[in-house]
Design a protein around this motif. Structure first.
Motif, short mmCIF file in Angstrom:
data_model
loop_
_atom_site.label_atom_id
_atom_site.label_comp_id
_atom_site.label_asym_id
_atom_site.label_seq_id
_atom_site.Cartn_x
_atom_site.Cartn_y
_atom_site.Cartn_z
N ARG A 1 0.83 -1.20 0.00
CA ARG A 1 0.00 0.00 0.00
C ARG A 1 0.87 1.25 0.00
NH1 ARG A 1 -5.38 -0.94 0.87
NH2 ARG A 1 -5.89 -3.07 1.51
N ASP B 1 0.86 5.41 0.73
CA ASP B 1 0.14 6.52 1.34
C ASP B 1 -0.20 7.55 0.26
OD1 ASP B 1 0.37 5.37 3.82
OD2 ASP B 1 2.18 6.45 4.36
N GLN C 1 -6.71 7.08 2.29
CA GLN C 1 -5.56 7.26 3.17
C GLN C 1 -4.34 6.55 2.61
OE1 GLN C 1 -6.23 6.86 7.42
NE2 GLN C 1 -4.27 5.82 7.69
N ASP C 2 -4.58 5.36 2.05
CA ASP C 2 -3.54 4.66 1.32
C ASP C 2 -4.23 3.80 0.25
OD1 ASP C 2 -4.28 2.09 2.44
OD2 ASP C 2 -3.15 2.61 4.22
#
Length: 237
Positions: free
Chosen positions: A99, A101, A126-127
């Motif tokens: 993932r 950010d 958010q990510d």
């Protein structure tokens, strides 16, 4: 980024699909920021049995520099393997896809059990990865189990995410500079933040091939930008 193979020393890469316990080697014959093509050395390779969309990784060394990328299987024909490039991987890969950010604008609506949809709301990532995302939404009385969302890849938030989320849910005044990516996803987990907002962990269950490549390109671009900034800081120090 591009790789120009030479006849004297063509770059050799290792391809790993750990979830199906498969590992192969191939010679890089094409590579750009989106796709890598490899000629597989094993004539009896079982890669033809790999399902399109299978996530793996590829590692290789060019001019003494080690590279490791998350990749998605596209095709295998006449011993040429075609892979879509996803994230730059650094260190062990603990999740199915790393993932990144990234705070982007999102529009989303709940998918109900009867097949109908709820009202549209705004949110922020958010990510994000090629297989899912964490989305921040306002406080809700009922958490959706499945949802449909539009990810605006060109609309990265640089200001305070909380005030930006409040603004988005009152009015959206500008049209996006490019069409959003449309996904369908399942909520795997959720949590309430101290300010009452909610985070949703989303697993993508539907994403077109075209949009998959767009997401991969955006993730790779974000990784490259972050790496450049880290290098600039290192040079100053």
């Amino acid at each position: 980024m591009s790789v120009e193979p030479t006849t004297n020393n063509p770059p050799l890469a290792e391809i790993r699909f750990s979830h199906i316990n498969m590992k192969e080697e191939g010679i890089i014959i094409k590579m750009d920021t989106q796709v890598i093509g490899l000629r597989i050395t094993d004539r009896q390779s079982p890669l033809s049995k790999v399902v399109r969309g299978e996530v793996g990784e590829v590692v290789f060394t060019v001019r003494g520099i080690f590279h490791r990328f998350q990749v998605v299987f596209l095709a295998f024909q006449e011993n040429v393997l075609l892979l879509a490039i996803g994230n730059v991987l650094r260190g062990p890969q603990l999740r199915r896809a790393e993932r990144v950010d990234m705070v982007l604008h999102v529009s989303w609506r709940a998918l109900r059990n009867d097949g109908s949809y709820g009202a549209w709301y705004s949110g922020l990532t958010q990510d994000m990865s090629i297989t899912g995302a964490k989305i921040i939404i306002p406080a809700m009385q009922e958490i959706p189990q499945e949802l449909e969302a539009l990810l605006y890849l060109s609309e990265e938030v640089k200001d305070d995410p909380r005030s930006e989320l409040n603004r988005l849910n009152y009015a959206r005044n500008t049209a996006p500079s490019e069409p959003p990516v449309k996904i369908r996803g399942r909520v795997r987990h959720f949590a309430q933040l101290p300010d009452t907002r909610i985070t949703l962990g989303i697993l993508f269950t539907r994403l077109s091939d075209v949009d998959r490549v767009r997401v991969q390109s955006r993730l790779l671009e974000s990784q490259a930008d972050r790496y450049e900034k880290e290098q600039e800081v290192a040079d100053v120090v």
